[in-house]
Design an enzyme around this catalytic site. Structure first.
Site, short mmCIF file in Angstrom:
data_model
loop_
_atom_site.label_atom_id
_atom_site.label_comp_id
_atom_site.label_asym_id
_atom_site.label_seq_id
_atom_site.Cartn_x
_atom_site.Cartn_y
_atom_site.Cartn_z
CB ALA A 24 -0.95 -0.02 1.19
CD GLN A 101 1.45 -7.10 0.34
OE1 GLN A 101 0.89 -7.42 1.38
NE2 GLN A 101 2.59 -6.45 0.32
CG ASP A 104 -3.48 0.90 -6.52
OD1 ASP A 104 -2.83 0.30 -7.40
OD2 ASP A 104 -2.94 1.38 -5.50
CG HIS A 119 -3.82 -8.99 -1.41
ND1 HIS A 119 -3.24 -8.16 -0.47
CD2 HIS A 119 -3.43 -10.24 -1.10
CE1 HIS A 119 -2.53 -8.91 0.38
NE2 HIS A 119 -2.62 -10.16 0.01
CB CYS A 127 -22.89 -11.89 -9.83
SG CYS A 127 -24.36 -12.57 -9.05
P1 NAD Z 1 0.44 -1.60 5.03
O1 NAD Z 1 -0.51 -0.45 5.15
O2 NAD Z 1 0.40 -2.63 6.09
O3 NAD Z 1 1.94 -1.04 4.98
C1 NAD Z 1 2.32 0.02 4.16
C2 NAD Z 1 3.75 0.39 4.50
O4 NAD Z 1 4.18 1.37 3.58
C3 NAD Z 1 3.89 1.01 5.90
O5 NAD Z 1 4.90 0.31 6.61
C4 NAD Z 1 4.32 2.46 5.62
O6 NAD Z 1 5.28 2.93 6.54
C5 NAD Z 1 4.92 2.36 4.24
N1 NAD Z 1 4.80 3.58 3.43
C6 NAD Z 1 3.74 4.41 3.31
N2 NAD Z 1 4.00 5.38 2.42
C7 NAD Z 1 5.27 5.17 1.97
C8 NAD Z 1 6.12 5.85 1.05
N3 NAD Z 1 5.71 6.94 0.39
N4 NAD Z 1 7.36 5.36 0.85
C9 NAD Z 1 7.81 4.26 1.52
N5 NAD Z 1 7.05 3.59 2.40
C10 NAD Z 1 5.80 4.03 2.62
O7 NAD Z 1 0.20 -2.21 3.57
P2 NAD Z 1 0.54 -3.63 2.95
O8 NAD Z 1 1.81 -4.17 3.52
O9 NAD Z 1 0.36 -3.49 1.50
O10 NAD Z 1 -0.57 -4.65 3.46
C11 NAD Z 1 -1.86 -4.33 3.88
C12 NAD Z 1 -3.03 -4.59 2.92
O11 NAD Z 1 -3.46 -3.35 2.46
C13 NAD Z 1 -2.83 -5.37 1.68
O12 NAD Z 1 -3.63 -6.51 1.76
C14 NAD Z 1 -3.39 -4.47 0.53
O13 NAD Z 1 -4.19 -5.25 -0.34
C15 NAD Z 1 -4.21 -3.48 1.25
N6 NAD Z 1 -4.35 -2.10 0.76
C16 NAD Z 1 -4.16 -1.77 -0.57
C17 NAD Z 1 -4.24 -0.43 -1.00
C18 NAD Z 1 -4.07 -0.11 -2.47
O14 NAD Z 1 -4.39 -0.92 -3.34
N7 NAD Z 1 -3.56 1.08 -2.80
C19 NAD Z 1 -4.51 0.57 -0.06
C20 NAD Z 1 -4.70 0.22 1.28
C21 NAD Z 1 -4.61 -1.13 1.67
ZN ZN Z 2 -25.79 -12.67 -10.91
#
Ligand code: NAD
Ligand code: ZN
Length: 242
Positions: A24, A101, A104, A119, A127
């Protein structure tokens, strides 16, 4: 930091199979919150509670509202410089595969290729009864969560808490990391399993393992290099040094 970046460039040049794994944090510079900063942002609720299979049955309206909000957020934001640099490095042959993961779709929107969405994707809904698959724009319409074909419930094509990962994607990801000579994890806290096993699998097969993240992660002590910085800044410097 400068020395670390030079070392990373050397590793990028030496590796003939580099895999990156994004979380993320890859998309926060686009303006999309990660789960951490997300908490309290959405009606003060924990997204992990709503992003679950239970919520579909027990709190359906909250579930639908939450995903409408997330789909709109994605539509209103764009891939950032980090995504663009990854595409460039891929075209130059420095990166072979992208495992993400994120749901988007920003890597694909930034024209990256060989992207494995571990993910799933928020760009589509399907559906739960008849399997009809539609673009997620449809979800934003009035009664958009109801299937026009069978009146069943449409849900986003993502992995919810409590669900298994798509088998094809996870198998492909394991195959890629087994062949990797370098794995770079960008913007993931590495708390979510089985994805956090991927870098360890790579390391087990003698790949170098690099983490680029703002904060500490669960696997910092296992990595060959940890860069605590922003993804955009770090990749911009790497690109200059290469
Ligand atoms: P997480 O939120 O657990 O970790 C994100 C990490 O990124 C944090 O440790 C944070 O310190 C770091 N971070 C944030 N901005 C940063 C930057 N600019 N540069 C460097 N590091 C940065 O996310 P995760 O590990 O992906 O896992 C959690 C779940 O969140 C996943 O299952 C995912 O599918 C879901 N998710 C996805 C999105 C998306 O698709 N954009 C958004 C939110 C959550
Ligand atoms: Zn249907």
């Amino acid at each position: 930091m400068e020395n670390q970046l030079q070392q990373l460039c050397k590793w990028l040049k030496e590796s003939s199979h580099t895999v990156i794994l994004t979380g993320a944090g890859m998309s926060t510079e686009s303006g999309l919150p990660d789960f951490r900063s997300n908490q309290g942002l959405w009606h003060g609720r924990d997204p992990q509670e709503i992003a679950s299979i239970d919520a579909i049955y027990q709190r359906r309206q909250d579930f639908v509202d939450f995903y409408r909000w997330r789909i709109k957020e994605i539509e209103n934001h764009q891939p950032n410089e980090g995504h663009e640099i990854i595409t460039t490095l891929q075209r130059q042959g420095y990166i072979q595969h992208i495992l993400t993961q994120n749901v988007d779709g920003f890597h694909q929107q930034a024209k990256s290729f060989h992207v494995v969405e571990l993910h799933g994707t928020l760009r589509e809904v399907y559906c739960m009864d008849c399997g009809l698959s539609l673009s997620s724009e449809r979800y934003l319409e009035d009664r958009g969560e109801i299937c026009s074909q069978c009146q069943g419930f449409l849900r986003p094509k993502i992995v919810l808490f409590g669900e298994m990962l798509p088998e094809e994607a996870i198998n492909k990801a394991f195959k890629e990391v087994q062949d990797a000579e370098l794995i770079i994890v960008l913007g993931s806290s590495l708390q979510v399993s089985p994805v956090n096993m991927l870098p360890l699998e790579a390391k087990h097969n003698e790949a170098r393992f690099v983490i680029i993240n703002l904060e500490e992660t669960y696997l910092d002590n296992q990595a060959d290099m940890v860069i605590h910085g922003k993804i955009g800044d770090t990749l911009r410097q790497v690109q200059k040094l290469l």
